[in-house]
Design an enzyme around this catalytic site. Structure first.
Site, PDB file in Angstrom:
ATOM      1  N   LYS A 121      18.017 -22.748 -18.248  1.00  0.00           N
ATOM      2  CA  LYS A 121      19.110 -22.557 -17.285  1.00  0.00           C
ATOM      3  C   LYS A 121      20.231 -23.530 -17.637  1.00  0.00           C
ATOM      4  O   LYS A 121      19.985 -24.724 -17.843  1.00  0.00           O
ATOM      5  CB  LYS A 121      18.609 -22.824 -15.860  1.00  0.00           C
ATOM      6  CG  LYS A 121      17.753 -21.685 -15.322  1.00  0.00           C
ATOM      7  CD  LYS A 121      17.215 -22.006 -13.949  1.00  0.00           C
ATOM      8  CE  LYS A 121      18.257 -21.936 -12.874  1.00  0.00           C
ATOM      9  NZ  LYS A 121      17.698 -22.317 -11.557  1.00  0.00           N
TER      10      LYS A 121
HETATM   11  O1  G3P Z   1      18.378 -22.290  -8.550  1.00  0.00           O
HETATM   12  C1  G3P Z   1      19.398 -22.204  -7.614  1.00  0.00           C
HETATM   13  C2  G3P Z   1      18.894 -22.237  -6.238  1.00  0.00           C
HETATM   14  O2  G3P Z   1      17.651 -22.864  -6.210  1.00  0.00           O
HETATM   15  C3  G3P Z   1      19.825 -22.928  -5.302  1.00  0.00           C
HETATM   16  O3  G3P Z   1      19.308 -22.786  -4.040  1.00  0.00           O
HETATM   17  O4  G3P Z   1      18.842 -23.392  -1.733  1.00  0.00           O
HETATM   18  O5  G3P Z   1      19.760 -25.112  -3.289  1.00  0.00           O
HETATM   19  O6  G3P Z   1      21.193 -23.235  -2.480  1.00  0.00           O
HETATM   20  P1  G3P Z   1      19.819 -23.682  -2.830  1.00  0.00           P
END
Ligand code: G3P
Length: 224
Positions: A86
């Site tokens: 990633k």
């Molecule tokens: O990988 C991206 C994702 O995990 C982001 O999620 O919940 O941190 O917005 P969040």
């Protein structure tokens, strides 16, 4: 729809890998840091649970293209199987993506918030682009609309790149993404469970059990 688990919680991964049609696991530095444990042991444990055939997405900690490529090669060597590095969208990330594409190492371009970012990532050779649905919704940005535009533009230009929608806080956001043809989603185990939960389903199952047991007691079909 491709379902991926967005966590480094080994118990959650084991559970979902057993009970759901799981295609893999995604992590990011925040998710890894939350586990507060040895990095290599953690990601290798994840690989051991899901096996070589399922996708493992691990984010680079580097910011310069050359170092991103170096880290991606090391991750691929150590983690093997279906592996994707990633990389956050940006100039250095795009440069690294073009190089990794040539080397045959999978790339998921992440921290995507606009269709223009996604299209550029796809053009550079990213296999997946990861728009953050809930973070867009939080700023009244309409995460689903952004996902829909990206899906549409990848289709228009015939790009060999899938949308991997991320950052979900509820099942409705996942449902809306599925409705606009999003190719894949990565969710926590809590949201994975919510996707199949419904109180009416629980009531229906209770009704079946009550009616059956009223006549046959604890006997099951296997006991006849
Ligand atoms: O990988 C991206 C994702 O995990 C982001 O999620 O919940 O941190 O917005 P969040």
């Amino acid at each position: 729809m491709i379902y991926i688990l967005d966590t480094a919680d080994l118990a959650a991964i084991k559970h979902c890998n057993e009970f759901y049609p799981l295609a893999g696991v995604t992590t990011n530095p925040s998710i890894i840091a939350k586990a507060k444990t040895d990095f290599w042991k953690l990601v290798k444990d994840i690989r051991a649970i899901i096996g070589e055939d399922k996708m493992l997405h691990v984010q680079t900690t580097q910011t310069k293209a050359e170092k991103i490529v170096e880290e991606a090669k090391l991750l691929k060597k150590e983690l093997g199987g279906e592996f994707y590095v990633k990389i956050p969208i940006g100039e250095e990330g795009l440069k690294a993506t073009m190089e990794l594409h040539k080397l045959g190492i999978g790339v998921t371009m992440t921290a995507i918030f606009t269709p223009t970012q996604a299209l550029m990532a796809a053009k550079a050779g990213a296999d997946f682009v990861a728009p953050y649905v809930n973070r867009l919704d939080n700023i009244i940005g309409d995460g689903t609309e952004v996902v829909a535009e990206i899906v549409n533009q990848l289709e228009i230009y015939g790009m060999d790149c899938k949308v991997l929608a991320a950052s979900f806080k509820n099942a409705e956001q996942v449902h809306k993404c599925a409705s606009v043809g999003c190719h894949s989603v990565t969710v926590t185990d809590d949201i994975m469970k919510l996707l199949i939960s419904h109180p009416m389903t629980d009531a229906a199952i209770q009704g079946f059990d009550k009616d059956w047991q009223g006549v046959y007691g604890e006997k099951t079909i296997l006991d006849f």
